[in-house]
Every structure is written in structure tokens, then in C-alpha cells.
Design a protein around this motif. Structure first.
Motif, PDB file in Angstrom:
ATOM      1  N   UNK A  73       0.827  -1.210   0.000  1.00  0.00           N
ATOM      2  CA  UNK A  73       0.000   0.000   0.000  1.00  0.00           C
ATOM      3  C   UNK A  73       0.854   1.250   0.000  1.00  0.00           C
ATOM      4  N   UNK A  74       1.938   1.204   0.752  1.00  0.00           N
ATOM      5  CA  UNK A  74       2.829   2.353   0.817  1.00  0.00           C
ATOM      6  C   UNK A  74       3.419   2.635  -0.563  1.00  0.00           C
ATOM      7  N   UNK A  75       3.776   1.561  -1.291  1.00  0.00           N
ATOM      8  CA  UNK A  75       4.333   1.736  -2.615  1.00  0.00           C
ATOM      9  C   UNK A  75       3.302   2.360  -3.557  1.00  0.00           C
ATOM     10  N   UNK A  76       2.065   1.890  -3.493  1.00  0.00           N
ATOM     11  CA  UNK A  76       1.020   2.458  -4.334  1.00  0.00           C
ATOM     12  C   UNK A  76       0.812   3.937  -4.000  1.00  0.00           C
ATOM     13  N   UNK A  77       0.880   4.264  -2.719  1.00  0.00           N
ATOM     14  CA  UNK A  77       0.786   5.657  -2.304  1.00  0.00           C
ATOM     15  C   UNK A  77       1.939   6.486  -2.855  1.00  0.00           C
ATOM     16  N   UNK A  78       3.135   5.898  -2.864  1.00  0.00           N
ATOM     17  CA  UNK A  78       4.297   6.595  -3.416  1.00  0.00           C
ATOM     18  C   UNK A  78       4.110   6.897  -4.902  1.00  0.00           C
ATOM     19  N   UNK A  79       3.550   5.923  -5.631  1.00  0.00           N
ATOM     20  CA  UNK A  79       3.311   6.119  -7.068  1.00  0.00           C
ATOM     21  C   UNK A  79       2.318   7.259  -7.284  1.00  0.00           C
ATOM     22  N   UNK A  80       1.197   7.215  -6.576  1.00  0.00           N
ATOM     23  CA  UNK A  80       0.180   8.256  -6.749  1.00  0.00           C
ATOM     24  C   UNK A  80       0.680   9.619  -6.285  1.00  0.00           C
ATOM     25  N   UNK A  81       1.460   9.638  -5.203  1.00  0.00           N
ATOM     26  CA  UNK A  81       1.992  10.899  -4.707  1.00  0.00           C
ATOM     27  C   UNK A  81       3.000  11.493  -5.712  1.00  0.00           C
ATOM     28  N   UNK A 132      -8.183  19.312  -5.827  1.00  0.00           N
ATOM     29  CA  UNK A 132      -8.907  18.052  -5.632  1.00  0.00           C
ATOM     30  C   UNK A 132      -8.015  16.958  -5.046  1.00  0.00           C
ATOM     31  N   UNK A 133      -6.706  17.153  -5.119  1.00  0.00           N
ATOM     32  CA  UNK A 133      -5.777  16.150  -4.604  1.00  0.00           C
ATOM     33  C   UNK A 133      -5.246  16.508  -3.211  1.00  0.00           C
ATOM     34  N   UNK A 134      -5.902  17.412  -2.529  1.00  0.00           N
ATOM     35  CA  UNK A 134      -5.405  17.878  -1.224  1.00  0.00           C
ATOM     36  C   UNK A 134      -5.314  16.753  -0.197  1.00  0.00           C
ATOM     37  N   UNK A 135      -6.145  15.715  -0.336  1.00  0.00           N
ATOM     38  CA  UNK A 135      -6.099  14.608   0.628  1.00  0.00           C
ATOM     39  C   UNK A 135      -4.986  13.612   0.306  1.00  0.00           C
ATOM     40  N   UNK A 136      -4.316  13.755  -0.827  1.00  0.00           N
ATOM     41  CA  UNK A 136      -3.245  12.838  -1.198  1.00  0.00           C
ATOM     42  C   UNK A 136      -1.990  13.196  -0.412  1.00  0.00           C
ATOM     43  N   UNK A 137      -1.959  12.724   0.810  1.00  0.00           N
ATOM     44  CA  UNK A 137      -0.915  13.048   1.766  1.00  0.00           C
ATOM     45  C   UNK A 137      -0.038  11.829   1.981  1.00  0.00           C
ATOM     46  N   UNK A 138       1.219  11.950   1.685  1.00  0.00           N
ATOM     47  CA  UNK A 138       2.150  10.826   1.758  1.00  0.00           C
ATOM     48  C   UNK A 138       2.356  10.321   3.192  1.00  0.00           C
ATOM     49  N   UNK A 139       2.035  11.116   4.173  1.00  0.00           N
ATOM     50  CA  UNK A 139       2.256  10.699   5.562  1.00  0.00           C
ATOM     51  C   UNK A 139       1.135   9.786   6.079  1.00  0.00           C
TER      52      UNK A 139
END
Length: 198
Positions: free
Chosen positions: A21-29, A41-48
Motif C-alpha cells: 500500500x505504501x508503494x502504491x501511495x508513493x506512485x500516486x503521490x 482536488x488532490x489535497x487529501x493525497x498526503x504521503x504521511x
């Protein structure tokens, strides 16, 4: 001893799911960082955050794998990045009616579970990668209203005959060549309309 092994296996499984999941988050971030987002619209895309499943416009399965990205008509501007091809559980990529530019990365062809690729009404250019023919689960491919050039790879057309593709919309681009419908194989004929821009 048995309970210790079971606990160890459970912790190892949880660590694997977290890393995935962390990797997928890294890709999207990483993609977010390449996009201009005037409507925030991407304000919730928070890597933390623990994983991207808590982000708006992202849907995950029961295992917290990203299965859907819904960013249609969001006002986004920027490219698709090759790393998006690493979202291996992705089934729906809905990024229509934005100002997405650049080419379609060939790595998108690695998304073997993809059912819907909707990137219509953007500013995509270049050719359609033949690697999209690897998307054998694909049912909807809408690439219309872009600035794509070249010809549609014959391998992509084979998704109609040998895959699950129901809708292939490539209209309103700058494609060259013609497509002739034949029914020698016994498969249904799909009509492709020549682009008026070409």
C-alpha cells in the motif's frame, strides 16, 4: 511455539500489505507532484497517511490495494507518469475531461486487471502504445478527443476479437490510415469511423 510462528506469519503478512500500500501511495503521490491542481482536488493525497485508501478519488479492495482512480473533470494538468504502470491491482482509471498532456506511457500496458481506461477529452499526444494490447481484461478504452497521432496498433484491435473489449473510442484524434472490417474470423464486426481531423 506454534502460536509464536502464527504471530510471526501474521506480522509478516501485515508488513507486506503495508509495504504494498505504501508503494502504491508513493506512485500516486509522485504523480500528484507532476500535476497542476488548480481546484485542489488532490489535497487529501498526503504521503504521511498510512495508505492511499483514505484519499479522496481513490478506491481500494479489501486488501487495501488501489483498484480505482476517479479524477474525471477535475481540472488537472500535467502528464501521465510511467510509474502508474506499477498499480498492478488497478481496475478503473478514470481521468477524462482534464488537461492531461504528453504521451500515454507504455507501462500502462502492465495493468493486467484494468477494466476501464478513460482518458478521453484531454491533450494527450503521440501514438497509442502497442503494449495496451496486453490489457486483456479491458472492457472500455476511451481515448477520444485528444491529439493522438500515427495509427491504432493492430494488436489493440485484437482486444475486440480475443479480449473482452466492448468499447474502443479513438475518435477526434489525428490518426492516419484506414480500417477495413472483415468477418473472416466469425467475430462481431466493430465499426471504426475515420477521424475528421486526419
Amino acid at each position: 511455539m506454534g502460536s509464536q510462528c502464527l504471530l510471526f506469519l501474521l506480522l509478516a503478512l501485515l508488513a507486506f500489505i503495508y509495504v504494498d500500500c505504501s508503494y502504491e501511495g508513493d506512485v500516486l503521490y509522485a504523480w500528484k507532484n507532476k500535476l497542476d491542481d488548480p481546484n485542489n482536488v488532490l489535497r487529501s493525497w498526503n504521503q504521511t497517511l498510512v495508505n492511499p485508501c483514505t484519499w479522496f478519488h481513490v478506491t481500494c479492495n479489501i486488501n487495501n490495494n488501489v483498484t480505482r482512480v476517479d479524477l474525471g473533470n477535475a481540472g488537472l494538468k500535467g502528464p501521465l507518469i510511467p510509474e502508474l504502470g506499477n498499480l498492478i491491482y488497478l481496475q478503473y482509471f478514470e481521468v477524462y475531461k482534464n488537461k492531461i498532456n504528453g504521451s500515454i506511457p507504455s507501462e500502462i500496458g502492465k495493468l493486467s486487471k484494468l477494466i476501464s481506461l478513460d482518458v478521453y477529452d484531454n491533450h494527450l499526444s503521440g501514438s497509442i502504445p502497442s503494449s495496451l494490447a496486453n490489457l486483456t481484461s479491458l472492457r472500455f478504452m476511451r481515448l477520444n478527443h485528444n491529439n493522438l497521432t500515427g495509427s491504432v496498433p493492430k494488436e489493440v484491435f485484437q482486444l475486440i476479437s480475443f479480449g473482452k473489449l466492448i468499447t474502443l473510442d479513438v475518435s477526434d484524434n489525428y490518426f492516419s490510415g484506414t480500417v477495413r472490417a472483415t468477418n473472416l474470423t466469425g467475430f462481431a464486426i466493430t465499426t471504426v469511423i475515420q477521424d475528421p481531423k486526419a
